[in-house]
Design an enzyme around this catalytic site. Structure first.
Site, PDB file in Angstrom:
ATOM      1  CG  HIS A   1      40.995  40.220  49.832  1.00 20.69           C
ATOM      2  ND1 HIS A   1      40.272  39.908  50.957  1.00 20.69           N
ATOM      3  CD2 HIS A   1      42.295  40.331  50.244  1.00 20.69           C
ATOM      4  CE1 HIS A   1      41.085  39.826  51.998  1.00 20.69           C
ATOM      5  NE2 HIS A   1      42.314  40.095  51.600  1.00 20.69           N
TER       6      HIS A   1
ATOM      7  CG  ASP B   1      30.606  43.966  47.369  1.00 18.07           C
ATOM      8  OD1 ASP B   1      31.160  45.078  47.255  1.00 18.07           O
ATOM      9  OD2 ASP B   1      30.104  43.564  48.443  1.00 18.07           O
TER      10      ASP B   1
ATOM     11  NE  ARG C   1      31.241  35.253  45.977  1.00 20.56           N
ATOM     12  CZ  ARG C   1      32.556  35.365  46.204  1.00 20.56           C
ATOM     13  NH1 ARG C   1      33.353  34.342  45.996  1.00 20.56           N
ATOM     14  NH2 ARG C   1      33.066  36.478  46.651  1.00 20.56           N
TER      15      ARG C   1
ATOM     16  CG  ASN D   1      33.526  43.925  51.254  1.00 16.54           C
ATOM     17  OD1 ASN D   1      34.010  43.036  51.949  1.00 16.54           O
ATOM     18  ND2 ASN D   1      32.635  44.781  51.705  1.00 16.54           N
TER      19      ASN D   1
END
Ligand code: BJW
Length: 245
Positions: free
Chosen positions: A119, A104, A70, A102
């Site tokens: 998260h 990322d 990922r 998110n």
């Protein structure tokens, strides 16, 4: 739709305190996979095998391998116009909080500073013994260890059944109940407790604007529901806000 975009722009133009909640849909136009929906991660992977503390206990190598894959995807991605508008919003309002589900890191890459990552973050790790959070440099190691104590590291991600960081959650609640406008974008609004934040805002008197490719569990409860790509709708809202640059 143009009317609703104008109404959303007018509401935002008159606001001082703005809170934004984002989900995976915000990064979809950057080619980061979402979780649910047609091409979502949960169509090809079982969360029980990869995103629970039990899965990590059972097979930490598999879980680390999945997160490495990922991170590889995200490293190659670029921010998109939705991230860029949300970054510009941070300097436009006297008080601005971005709450994201998110992991990322693309909001920070776009320039946001005040970000509550509910998260966790794909590029961080946590010591399983001492709980220390650190930047991650996994290299080729299938099971990265803590540089301080040698214990196994785990991804700094909130898995199903785990509690969110209480300090971050508290700040997210506070920003939700005290804002003038709450904007929610790119989330299916299924996962708790994040999905409740827009409802807290609404109960506290703030209008809620939703931007999503499709209608969600929230759509019937918001003041303005805008259906379409966040990377197209948010720039249109921003353009109509006036005096923005
Ligand atoms: C676009 C677009 C474009 C696409 N433009 N839009 C109360 C009731 C019921 C259950 C629970 C509850 N409280 C807790 C639970 C259990 C659980 C939960 O909520 N389960 C639900 C599935 C029902 N919650 C938890 O376990 C949380 N912990 C907790 O509450 O602890 C206390 C507790 C535990 C147990 C019981 C009771 C209390 C922790 C949640 C952690 C979530 N973690 C994940 C995975 C992390 C792994 C990882 O990243 O590797 O976080 S789940 C996954 O979902 C990920 C996301 O952050 C999260 C939200 O997903 P998101 O962002 O909304 O993405 P999608 O894919 O769902 O939606 C994308 C949307 O974008 C769609 O709507 C598209 O239409 C849209 N879109 N392209 C605009 N271009």
């Amino acid at each position: 739709m143009p009317d609703r975009i104008k109404r959303a722009a007018d509401m935002l133009s008159n606001a001082r305190k703005v809170t934004v909640l984002t989900g995976a849909g915000i990064s979809a136009e950057s080619n980061v996979p979402t979780f649910r929906g047609k091409d979502g991660l949960w169509k090809n992977f079982r969360p029980e095998d990869l995103a629970t503390p039990e899965a990590f206990k059972r097979d930490p190598k598999l879980v680390w391998e999945w997160y490495k894959w990922r991170r590889g995807i995200v490293t190659k991605c670029r921010t998109n116009p939705a991230h860029e508008v949300i970054a510009k919003m941070e300097s436009r309002f006297s008080s601005f909080t971005l709450v994201t589900q998110n992991v990322d890191g693309l909001h920070r890459r776009a320039g946001n500073k005040n970000v509550l990552e509910l998260h966790g973050n794909l590029f961080k790790a946590r010591c399983t013994k001492e709980g220390t959070i650190m930047d991650l440099d996994q290299g080729d190691d299938p099971l990265p260890k803590c540089p301080d104590c040698g214990a196994l590291l785990r991804p700094h991600i909130v898995w199903f059944g785990e509690s969110l960081d209480p300090e971050i959650l508290q700040k997210a609640f506070a920003a939700s109940v005290s804002c003038d406008i709450f904007l929610v974008a790119g989330t299916s609004a299924i996962v708790q407790p994040a999905a409740t934040l827009p409802l807290y805002a609404r109960q506290s008197g703030a209008p809620v604007i939703e931007v999503n490719l499709e209608r969600t569990a929230l759509s019937s409860m918001v003041n303005i529901s805008l259906t379409g790509k966040a990377g197209e709708i948010l720039p249109r809202i921003w353009e109509q806000m006036g005096d923005c640059e």
